[in-house]
Structures are given as C-alpha cells and as structure tokens.
Design a protein around this motif. Structure first.
Motif, PDB file in Angstrom:
ATOM      1  N   GLU A  20      -3.603   3.400  -2.237  1.00 31.51           N
ATOM      2  CA  GLU A  20      -3.919   2.105  -1.637  1.00 31.51           C
ATOM      3  C   GLU A  20      -3.910   2.274  -0.126  1.00 31.51           C
ATOM      4  N   VAL A  21      -4.935   1.725   0.541  1.00 35.08           N
ATOM      5  CA  VAL A  21      -5.067   1.866   1.990  1.00 35.08           C
ATOM      6  C   VAL A  21      -4.853   0.511   2.641  1.00 35.08           C
ATOM      7  N   THR A  22      -4.031   0.491   3.695  1.00 35.86           N
ATOM      8  CA  THR A  22      -3.811  -0.719   4.473  1.00 35.86           C
ATOM      9  C   THR A  22      -4.073  -0.384   5.933  1.00 35.86           C
ATOM     10  N   GLU A  23      -5.103  -1.001   6.515  1.00 33.07           N
ATOM     11  CA  GLU A  23      -5.399  -0.785   7.929  1.00 33.07           C
ATOM     12  C   GLU A  23      -4.336  -1.484   8.768  1.00 33.07           C
ATOM     13  N   ASP A  24      -3.892  -0.800   9.821  1.00 36.02           N
ATOM     14  CA  ASP A  24      -2.881  -1.372  10.706  1.00 36.02           C
ATOM     15  C   ASP A  24      -3.574  -2.241  11.751  1.00 36.02           C
ATOM     16  N   THR A  25      -3.143  -3.490  11.881  1.00 35.95           N
ATOM     17  CA  THR A  25      -3.774  -4.411  12.832  1.00 35.95           C
ATOM     18  C   THR A  25      -3.137  -4.340  14.214  1.00 35.95           C
ATOM     19  N   LYS A  26      -1.927  -3.770  14.312  1.00 34.91           N
ATOM     20  CA  LYS A  26      -1.220  -3.735  15.593  1.00 34.91           C
ATOM     21  C   LYS A  26      -1.460  -2.440  16.363  1.00 34.91           C
ATOM     22  N   ILE A  27      -1.772  -1.373  15.651  1.00 40.68           N
ATOM     23  CA  ILE A  27      -1.968  -0.070  16.285  1.00 40.68           C
ATOM     24  C   ILE A  27      -3.423   0.343  16.074  1.00 40.68           C
ATOM     25  N   PRO A  28      -4.138   0.721  17.146  1.00 38.65           N
ATOM     26  CA  PRO A  28      -5.539   1.106  16.973  1.00 38.65           C
ATOM     27  C   PRO A  28      -5.666   2.439  16.237  1.00 38.65           C
ATOM     28  N   ALA A  30      -5.191   3.325  13.155  1.00 41.44           N
ATOM     29  CA  ALA A  30      -4.050   3.688  12.309  1.00 41.44           C
ATOM     30  C   ALA A  30      -4.189   3.010  10.950  1.00 41.44           C
ATOM     31  N   ALA A  31      -3.632   3.657   9.958  1.00 42.88           N
ATOM     32  CA  ALA A  31      -3.639   3.115   8.598  1.00 42.88           C
ATOM     33  C   ALA A  31      -2.409   3.621   7.865  1.00 42.88           C
ATOM     34  N   THR A  32      -1.990   2.840   6.867  1.00 45.75           N
ATOM     35  CA  THR A  32      -0.889   3.233   6.003  1.00 45.75           C
ATOM     36  C   THR A  32      -1.449   3.441   4.607  1.00 45.75           C
ATOM     37  N   PHE A  33      -1.121   4.579   4.011  1.00 47.36           N
ATOM     38  CA  PHE A  33      -1.594   4.926   2.678  1.00 47.36           C
ATOM     39  C   PHE A  33      -0.403   4.902   1.734  1.00 47.36           C
ATOM     40  N   LYS A  34      -0.532   4.146   0.667  1.00 48.58           N
ATOM     41  CA  LYS A  34       0.495   4.125  -0.373  1.00 48.58           C
ATOM     42  C   LYS A  34       0.007   5.027  -1.496  1.00 48.58           C
ATOM     43  N   ILE A  35       0.699   6.138  -1.686  1.00 46.13           N
ATOM     44  CA  ILE A  35       0.321   7.108  -2.706  1.00 46.13           C
ATOM     45  C   ILE A  35       1.311   6.964  -3.850  1.00 46.13           C
ATOM     46  N   VAL A  36       0.787   6.527  -4.993  1.00 49.41           N
ATOM     47  CA  VAL A  36       1.607   6.137  -6.132  1.00 49.41           C
ATOM     48  C   VAL A  36       1.831   7.322  -7.067  1.00 49.41           C
ATOM     49  N   LYS A  37       3.009   7.333  -7.691  1.00 52.40           N
ATOM     50  CA  LYS A  37       3.419   8.329  -8.687  1.00 52.40           C
ATOM     51  C   LYS A  37       3.504   9.735  -8.102  1.00 52.40           C
ATOM     52  N   GLN A  38       3.931   9.830  -6.851  1.00 46.78           N
ATOM     53  CA  GLN A  38       4.158  11.105  -6.187  1.00 46.78           C
ATOM     54  C   GLN A  38       5.476  11.020  -5.436  1.00 46.78           C
ATOM     55  N   ASP A  39       5.965  12.157  -4.933  1.00 45.66           N
ATOM     56  CA  ASP A  39       7.260  12.175  -4.275  1.00 45.66           C
ATOM     57  C   ASP A  39       7.199  12.990  -2.987  1.00 45.66           C
ATOM     58  N   HIS A  40       8.368  13.407  -2.487  1.00 45.09           N
ATOM     59  CA  HIS A  40       8.466  14.130  -1.226  1.00 45.09           C
ATOM     60  C   HIS A  40       7.651  15.414  -1.197  1.00 45.09           C
ATOM     61  N   THR A  41       7.467  16.047  -2.332  1.00 40.43           N
ATOM     62  CA  THR A  41       6.746  17.320  -2.362  1.00 40.43           C
ATOM     63  C   THR A  41       5.348  17.157  -1.777  1.00 40.43           C
ATOM     64  N   LEU A  42       4.597  16.234  -2.302  1.00 38.14           N
ATOM     65  CA  LEU A  42       3.244  15.999  -1.800  1.00 38.14           C
ATOM     66  C   LEU A  42       3.273  15.324  -0.439  1.00 38.14           C
ATOM     67  N   GLY A  43       4.207  14.414  -0.226  1.00 30.79           N
ATOM     68  CA  GLY A  43       4.279  13.697   1.042  1.00 30.79           C
ATOM     69  C   GLY A  43       4.465  14.621   2.226  1.00 30.79           C
ATOM     70  N   ASN A  44       5.381  15.550   2.116  1.00 30.86           N
ATOM     71  CA  ASN A  44       5.645  16.454   3.225  1.00 30.86           C
ATOM     72  C   ASN A  44       4.482  17.424   3.448  1.00 30.86           C
ATOM     73  N   MET A  45       3.880  17.910   2.368  1.00 35.55           N
ATOM     74  CA  MET A  45       2.746  18.833   2.534  1.00 35.55           C
ATOM     75  C   MET A  45       1.552  18.121   3.170  1.00 35.55           C
ATOM     76  N   LEU A  46       1.259  16.891   2.736  1.00 38.05           N
ATOM     77  CA  LEU A  46       0.148  16.144   3.332  1.00 38.05           C
ATOM     78  C   LEU A  46       0.411  15.826   4.798  1.00 38.05           C
ATOM     79  N   ARG A  47       1.622  15.407   5.111  1.00 39.51           N
ATOM     80  CA  ARG A  47       1.971  15.103   6.499  1.00 39.51           C
ATOM     81  C   ARG A  47       1.758  16.321   7.385  1.00 39.51           C
ATOM     82  N   ALA A  48       2.204  17.482   6.937  1.00 38.18           N
ATOM     83  CA  ALA A  48       2.044  18.706   7.723  1.00 38.18           C
ATOM     84  C   ALA A  48       0.573  19.052   7.911  1.00 38.18           C
TER      85      ALA A  48
END
Length: 150
Positions: A20-28, A30-48
């Motif tokens: 799920e994608v949510t565009e940030d209205t306060k920061i140009p 920028a967006a927040t992505f909600k990735i469902v049914k996953q945990d730190h393993t994928l989160g940290n690799m994607l962030r890097a």
C-alpha cells in the motif's frame, strides 16, 4: 498466547494487497509504503538497496508492533525520480544480488561431494585431505574427529 498462527504472518488473505502506498503531503517527493506479511529481513535489505541510489535523500523502515506482520518503508527522493520508482529499482537490484548469491552458493556446494582440493577448496585450503565442515581427518585433529569435537 497472543501470538497469531505462524502462517498468518506470511500468507496473504483473500483480497489483501501486499503493498500500500501513501504519498506524504508534508514532505516533498516522499511516500510511505506499507509492505504486508513481511518482517525485518526484507525491510532492512530494501532500505539498504534504496539508500544505495544517489537520487534518494532518506529511506527508513519500522515495524510498528511485533504481532502485526507488516513494516512501513519511508522514502524521500531529490525529485528526479518518484519514490515508487526508487523502490522498484531497489527491488530489482536486490533480486539480482540475491540471484547471484544463490548461484555462487549452489556452485560452491556442488563441489562438496567427492572432490578434495578442487575449486571449493581454493581459498588457502588446497592440499588438505578433509572437509572442514565435519568430515574429520588428520588436518582437523585426528581421524574420525571434526572441528566440533572437544
């Protein structure tokens, strides 16, 4: 206990979206992505991988609660690409990296059975007559023993 069943943490329900994608209205840019049914393993690799892009100014993730099987990934870019495009490029690079790692892993373990001193043993171990991962032998403390024996 309060913990959900193990399969509920990784299997999507009917009609449930994985992203799920949510565009940030306060920061140009920028967006927040909600990735469902996953945990730190994928989160940290994607962030890097996202941070490896020169067009990304910020990338971070958080898991709001351990019992909720999702994480939030926030990405801010410099405006030359969209946050969704940065995430897509990072996911493609991550898949390519993991595929290359799997290929190397399979190649090295294909040498394990029946060969000594071959390509799998080339890292300074050529000439040893035993498998360092439990085969035992004179090089690892005597016949019939391995490196875990005391």
């Amino acid at each position: 206990m309060n913990a959900p069943n193990r399969h509920e943490l990784f299997v999507l329900d009917d009609g449930e979206k994985a992203l799920e994608v949510t565009e940030d209205t306060k920061i140009p840019n920028a967006a927040t992505f909600k990735i469902v049914k996953q945990d730190h393993t994928l989160g940290n690799m994607l962030r890097a991988q996202v941070l490896a892009s020169p067009n990304v100014l910020f990338a971070g993730y958080k898991t709001p609660h351990p019992l909720h099987p999702y994480f939030l990934l926030k990405i801010q870019t410099d405006g030359t690409i969209a946050p969704a495009a940065a995430l897509e490029a990072a996911a493609s690079r991550l898949i390519a990296t993991l595929s290359a790692l799997e290929g190397k892993f399979r190649r090295e373990f294909s040498f394990k059975d029946g060969e000594t001193g071959g390509p799998a043993m080339a890292g300074g171990m050529a000439g040893m007559d035993t498998d360092p991962y439990g085969g035992g032998g004179a090089a690892w403390g005597g016949a019939g023993r391995d490196y875990l024996d005391f």
